[in-house]
Design a protein around this motif. Structure first.
Motif: not given
Length: 223
Positions: A102-128
């Motif tokens: 939702l935050a990526a204008p082109d749908g590319d979320i790779a920069p976020a995962l490069d910044a925070y690789p800790e999020l990669r194994p959590l992608l399927a989790r609900r944010a809450g």
């Protein structure tokens, strides 16, 4: 100053309580501006006033030389302003990947995962369901993805480990944007570390008024 975002003689009231007493502050582009203060000092209200979520009673908000006081928060967001509040900064019912897309204008979320690789194994989790520190990583990474011209973040490193916090401040300092942070104390990652670092300006607030303004090097470590 270089164009950025400003409050000029800003008053904000919450019912009978005046939270900001005519404060003026200027956050230039391509710099980091830190609003320091204890709880109740007005730093969060000042951040919200810049975003438009705390309407001014009197005074003006000026962005790149244009008076935007009457612009809605939605209009400011559409023009490139991103606010990351200290609470409810993510869509709790959506998955981590959905929050990022939702935050990526082109749908590319790779920069976020490069910044925070800790999020990669959590992608399927609900944010809450994430921990507080994980939610802050997600919230800040969304700000990194949206390519905003002005980024306002209330306590960006809340709940993070010291190493992740240091990385977060480095990421925010490296943005080609006007960055404004609200903090209780000046983080070590924003103190001067030599030539070539980001310019860090500091406004300390107390009871709704500016009690100090200067550069990070002028703030004592206990401040």
């Amino acid at each position: 100053m270089k164009h950025g975002i400003e409050l000029r003689a800003a008053h904000v009231r919450y019912g009978p309580l005046e939270a900001l007493h005519g404060i003026s502050l200027a956050a230039p582009t391509a710099a980091v501006t830190v609003l320091l203060g204890r709880n109740g000092s007005g730093r969060t209200t000042a951040l919200r006033a810049l975003a438009g979520t705390a309407p001014l009673t009197t005074g003006t908000v000026v962005w790149d030389g244009i008076d935007v006081t009457r612009q809605t928060p939605r209009a400011r967001a559409a023009a490139g302003l991103c606010l990351v509040p200290d609470r409810q900064a993510v869509f709790a019912a959506l998955g981590v990947a959905e929050n990022l897309r939702l935050a990526a204008p082109d749908g590319d979320i790779a920069p976020a995962l490069d910044a925070y690789p800790e999020l990669r194994p959590l992608l399927a989790r609900r944010a809450g369901t994430l921990s507080g520190g994980e939610q802050r990583m997600l919230a800040v990474s969304r700000a990194l993805l949206c390519r905003a011209r002005v980024v306002l973040v209330d306590e960006p490193a809340q709940g993070m480990s010291s190493g992740v916090a240091a990385r977060t401040y480095a990421l925010l300092s490296g943005l080609d944007a006007c960055v404004v942070l609200a903090e209780q104390r000046l983080p070590p990652g924003l103190r001067p570390s030599g030539p070539g670092g980001a310019t860090v300006l500091v406004y300390e607030l107390g009871r709704g008024a500016v009690v100090f303004r200067g550069e990070a090097g002028e703030v004592t470590p206990s401040g």
